[in-house]
Design a protein around this motif. Structure first.
Motif, PDB file in Angstrom:
ATOM      1  N   GLY A 161       0.829  -1.191   0.000  1.00  0.00           N
ATOM      2  CA  GLY A 161       0.000   0.000   0.000  1.00  0.00           C
ATOM      3  C   GLY A 161       0.867   1.245   0.000  1.00  0.00           C
ATOM      4  N   ALA A 162       0.397   2.310  -0.603  1.00  0.00           N
ATOM      5  CA  ALA A 162       1.117   3.588  -0.612  1.00  0.00           C
ATOM      6  C   ALA A 162       0.256   4.632   0.081  1.00  0.00           C
ATOM      7  N   ILE A 163       0.778   5.201   1.160  1.00  0.00           N
ATOM      8  CA  ILE A 163       0.075   6.209   1.949  1.00  0.00           C
ATOM      9  C   ILE A 163       0.750   7.554   1.709  1.00  0.00           C
ATOM     10  N   TYR A 164      -0.037   8.566   1.365  1.00  0.00           N
ATOM     11  CA  TYR A 164       0.509   9.901   1.076  1.00  0.00           C
ATOM     12  C   TYR A 164       0.059  10.873   2.159  1.00  0.00           C
ATOM     13  N   ALA A 165       1.016  11.664   2.673  1.00  0.00           N
ATOM     14  CA  ALA A 165       0.732  12.542   3.806  1.00  0.00           C
ATOM     15  C   ALA A 165      -0.282  13.627   3.475  1.00  0.00           C
ATOM     16  N   SER A 166      -0.329  14.047   2.212  1.00  0.00           N
ATOM     17  CA  SER A 166      -1.274  15.082   1.798  1.00  0.00           C
ATOM     18  C   SER A 166      -1.531  14.936   0.305  1.00  0.00           C
ATOM     19  N   GLU A 167      -2.463  15.724  -0.185  1.00  0.00           N
ATOM     20  CA  GLU A 167      -2.742  15.678  -1.623  1.00  0.00           C
ATOM     21  C   GLU A 167      -1.539  16.171  -2.428  1.00  0.00           C
ATOM     22  N   SER A 190      -2.956   2.442  -3.792  1.00  0.00           N
ATOM     23  CA  SER A 190      -2.680   3.808  -3.347  1.00  0.00           C
ATOM     24  C   SER A 190      -3.851   4.373  -2.556  1.00  0.00           C
ATOM     25  N   PHE A 191      -3.521   5.192  -1.532  1.00  0.00           N
ATOM     26  CA  PHE A 191      -4.542   5.807  -0.690  1.00  0.00           C
ATOM     27  C   PHE A 191      -4.372   7.325  -0.755  1.00  0.00           C
ATOM     28  N   LYS A 192      -5.353   7.990  -1.327  1.00  0.00           N
ATOM     29  CA  LYS A 192      -5.319   9.436  -1.430  1.00  0.00           C
ATOM     30  C   LYS A 192      -5.902  10.049  -0.153  1.00  0.00           C
ATOM     31  N   PRO A 193      -5.181  10.967   0.509  1.00  0.00           N
ATOM     32  CA  PRO A 193      -5.587  11.472   1.822  1.00  0.00           C
ATOM     33  C   PRO A 193      -6.632  12.580   1.747  1.00  0.00           C
ATOM     34  N   THR A 194      -7.775  12.293   1.189  1.00  0.00           N
ATOM     35  CA  THR A 194      -8.806  13.320   1.052  1.00  0.00           C
ATOM     36  C   THR A 194      -9.499  13.627   2.383  1.00  0.00           C
ATOM     37  N   THR A 195      -9.405  12.708   3.328  1.00  0.00           N
ATOM     38  CA  THR A 195     -10.106  12.902   4.607  1.00  0.00           C
ATOM     39  C   THR A 195      -9.152  13.034   5.787  1.00  0.00           C
ATOM     40  N   GLY A 196      -7.871  13.203   5.542  1.00  0.00           N
ATOM     41  CA  GLY A 196      -6.898  13.318   6.624  1.00  0.00           C
ATOM     42  C   GLY A 196      -6.255  11.984   6.944  1.00  0.00           C
ATOM     43  N   LEU A 197      -5.035  12.042   7.459  1.00  0.00           N
ATOM     44  CA  LEU A 197      -4.263  10.827   7.701  1.00  0.00           C
ATOM     45  C   LEU A 197      -4.895   9.924   8.766  1.00  0.00           C
ATOM     46  N   ALA A 198      -5.428  10.524   9.811  1.00  0.00           N
ATOM     47  CA  ALA A 198      -6.037   9.716  10.868  1.00  0.00           C
ATOM     48  C   ALA A 198      -7.176   8.880  10.307  1.00  0.00           C
ATOM     49  N   GLN A 199      -7.981   9.487   9.453  1.00  0.00           N
ATOM     50  CA  GLN A 199      -9.109   8.777   8.870  1.00  0.00           C
ATOM     51  C   GLN A 199      -8.634   7.701   7.897  1.00  0.00           C
ATOM     52  N   VAL A 200      -7.572   8.005   7.153  1.00  0.00           N
ATOM     53  CA  VAL A 200      -7.006   6.994   6.250  1.00  0.00           C
ATOM     54  C   VAL A 200      -6.569   5.773   7.042  1.00  0.00           C
ATOM     55  N   GLY A 201      -5.880   6.008   8.161  1.00  0.00           N
ATOM     56  CA  GLY A 201      -5.423   4.898   8.980  1.00  0.00           C
ATOM     57  C   GLY A 201      -6.564   4.057   9.513  1.00  0.00           C
ATOM     58  N   VAL A 222       3.948  10.076  12.519  1.00  0.00           N
ATOM     59  CA  VAL A 222       3.498   9.848  13.894  1.00  0.00           C
ATOM     60  C   VAL A 222       1.973   9.789  13.939  1.00  0.00           C
ATOM     61  N   GLN A 223       1.339  10.755  13.298  1.00  0.00           N
ATOM     62  CA  GLN A 223      -0.131  10.804  13.271  1.00  0.00           C
ATOM     63  C   GLN A 223      -0.707   9.538  12.633  1.00  0.00           C
ATOM     64  N   PHE A 224      -0.097   9.106  11.564  1.00  0.00           N
ATOM     65  CA  PHE A 224      -0.615   7.932  10.863  1.00  0.00           C
ATOM     66  C   PHE A 224      -0.443   6.661  11.691  1.00  0.00           C
ATOM     67  N   THR A 225       0.738   6.465  12.280  1.00  0.00           N
ATOM     68  CA  THR A 225       0.955   5.230  13.033  1.00  0.00           C
ATOM     69  C   THR A 225       0.067   5.167  14.269  1.00  0.00           C
ATOM     70  N   GLN A 226      -0.204   6.321  14.871  1.00  0.00           N
ATOM     71  CA  GLN A 226      -1.112   6.325  16.021  1.00  0.00           C
ATOM     72  C   GLN A 226      -2.521   5.918  15.620  1.00  0.00           C
ATOM     73  N   SER A 227      -2.894   6.240  14.380  1.00  0.00           N
ATOM     74  CA  SER A 227      -4.252   5.905  13.915  1.00  0.00           C
ATOM     75  C   SER A 227      -4.415   4.420  13.611  1.00  0.00           C
ATOM     76  N   ILE A 228      -3.305   3.705  13.380  1.00  0.00           N
ATOM     77  CA  ILE A 228      -3.414   2.266  13.099  1.00  0.00           C
ATOM     78  C   ILE A 228      -2.973   1.425  14.289  1.00  0.00           C
ATOM     79  N   ASP A 229      -2.714   2.081  15.410  1.00  0.00           N
ATOM     80  CA  ASP A 229      -2.150   1.421  16.578  1.00  0.00           C
ATOM     81  C   ASP A 229      -3.026   0.296  17.113  1.00  0.00           C
ATOM     82  N   LYS A 230      -4.335   0.487  17.076  1.00  0.00           N
ATOM     83  CA  LYS A 230      -5.233  -0.471  17.725  1.00  0.00           C
ATOM     84  C   LYS A 230      -5.849  -1.474  16.759  1.00  0.00           C
TER      85      LYS A 230
END
Length: 362
Positions: A161-167, A190-201, A222-230
């Motif tokens: 998967g490819a995660i992008y920090a912003s558009e 690919s994951f386009k971050p239209t809703t923010g990184l936390a939501q993508v995670g 950091v923001q992204f990994t925290q969103s997939i932590d659980k």
């Protein structure tokens, strides 16, 4: 910036010209998204120039290290370049950091046709290689992506998967990632971050690839990994050299997700002479832990001084530019700079990793 990094960022051209010493200028971007790389890169550069001057400078002349801070805006960068233009004893620009400022400066120098060498910037985009004034010595983003994906292909990983920090990252880097994955026959999602990184995670499902390539900086990761932590399914994240793994751990990135980052310099604990010199200089002049970014700043300064020392006759802005344009092979005690046909002087890429239990290994 750390107080150990010392004097004020900028200095007037009048003050700079008041000394008999020669000067090199370094432009650093202190905006929030660039600060993580710029700070460490600058510390490594400062350590190098202090060491160089302690050993006699360049051909017996001390080199003044003129640091100019920019805030990420085009106006700020142009103002810094104007200061360099008016600083008569400045013979080269070097070590521009981070990538955004370095890229913008390449464009400005092409437009303004300034006869000054732009040496060893933190320039990740290989599309900007090959100009007559910019001399990139570190591996490009494309090289890093290829290395990261190649390591997966050798392990037999079929998809990523490819995660992008912003558009912005999505627009700039998607093509590079897709070309590299296609060349190595790895299926890409690919994951386009239209809703923010936390939501993508949070939206990653059981069918999402476990291996994720992250295109962005340290705070965003950091923001992204925290969103997939659980999440029940463990992920494995690959990042590029703009991510500082030491800072990542300090900022509270998920300890449940192993993170690997490429780097464009040797490991900071490698037995190479250049790395040993770097660690000694850093310990002598600064109370800072070694990082890949500060090692890159140290190498950038050392390469600049090495070429300046080979100038025949009077060292001026013009003679320095001519010396760099020869693009000679330089071995910096184990770190080799050798320019390819595209005008980039380095393709060295290695990787280090933060394990799930918080250890940094390389």
């Amino acid at each position: 910036m750390a107080s150990a990094a010392a004097p004020s960022w900028s200095q007037s051209a009048k003050a700079a010209g008041a000394t008999r010493s020669l000067a090199v200028a370094q432009i650093v971007d202190s905006s929030p998204s660039q600060l993580d790389v710029s700070r460490d890169f600058l510390i490594g550069s400062r350590a190098a120039w202090q060491e160089i001057n302690k050993k006699g400078g360049v051909d017996g002349r001390a080199i003044q290290h003129l640091v100019l801070e920019v805030d990420g805006s085009a106006a700020s960068l142009r103002g810094a370049l104007d200061t360099v233009r008016k600083t008569a004893n400045c013979v080269a620009l070097f070590g521009t950091a981070g990538d955004r400022a370095a890229s913008q400066l390449v464009t400005l120098l092409k437009h303004d046709q300034q006869d000054i060498a732009h040496v060893a910037p933190w320039l990740q985009n290989s599309d900007l290689d090959g100009g007559p004034r910019t001399f990139s010595i570190f591996a490009s983003r494309q090289d890093q992506i290829a290395q990261a994906i190649k390591s997966l292909s050798l392990m037999g990983v079929p998809e990523m998967g490819a995660i992008y920090a912003s558009e912005q990252e999505y627009a700039l880097y998607r093509n590079d990632v897709e070309l590299a994955s296609a060349a190595l026959k790895i299926r890409l999602v690919s994951f386009k971050p239209t809703t923010g990184l936390a939501q993508v995670g949070k939206s990653l499902g059981a069918d999402t690839p476990r291996i994720l390539l992250f295109m962005g900086g340290t705070p965003e990761l950091v923001q992204f990994t925290q969103s997939i932590d659980k999440q029940a399914r463990q992920r494995f994240v690959l990042a590029l050299a703009d991510v500082n793994l030491q800072t990542l751990m300090q900022m509270g990135a998920s300890r449940q997700t192993p993170i690997m980052a490429t780097q464009v310099v040797p490991m900071v604990n490698a037995p190479l002479p250049i790395v040993k010199s770097f660690r000694q200089a850093l310990a002598r002049f600064f109370d800072e832990p070694p990082t890949p970014q500060s090692l890159a700043g140290y190498i950038a300064a050392r390469y600049t001084s090495e070429v300046l020392g080979k100038v025949e006759g009077t060292l001026t802005r013009q003679s320095a530019l001519l010396a760099f344009q020869q693009r000679q092979v330089v071995d910096l005690n184990g770190f080799r700079v050798s320019f390819n046909a595209q005008g980039r002087g380095g393709t060295y890429v290695t990787q280090s990793m933060v394990t799930a239990d918080g250890r940094l290994v390389g």
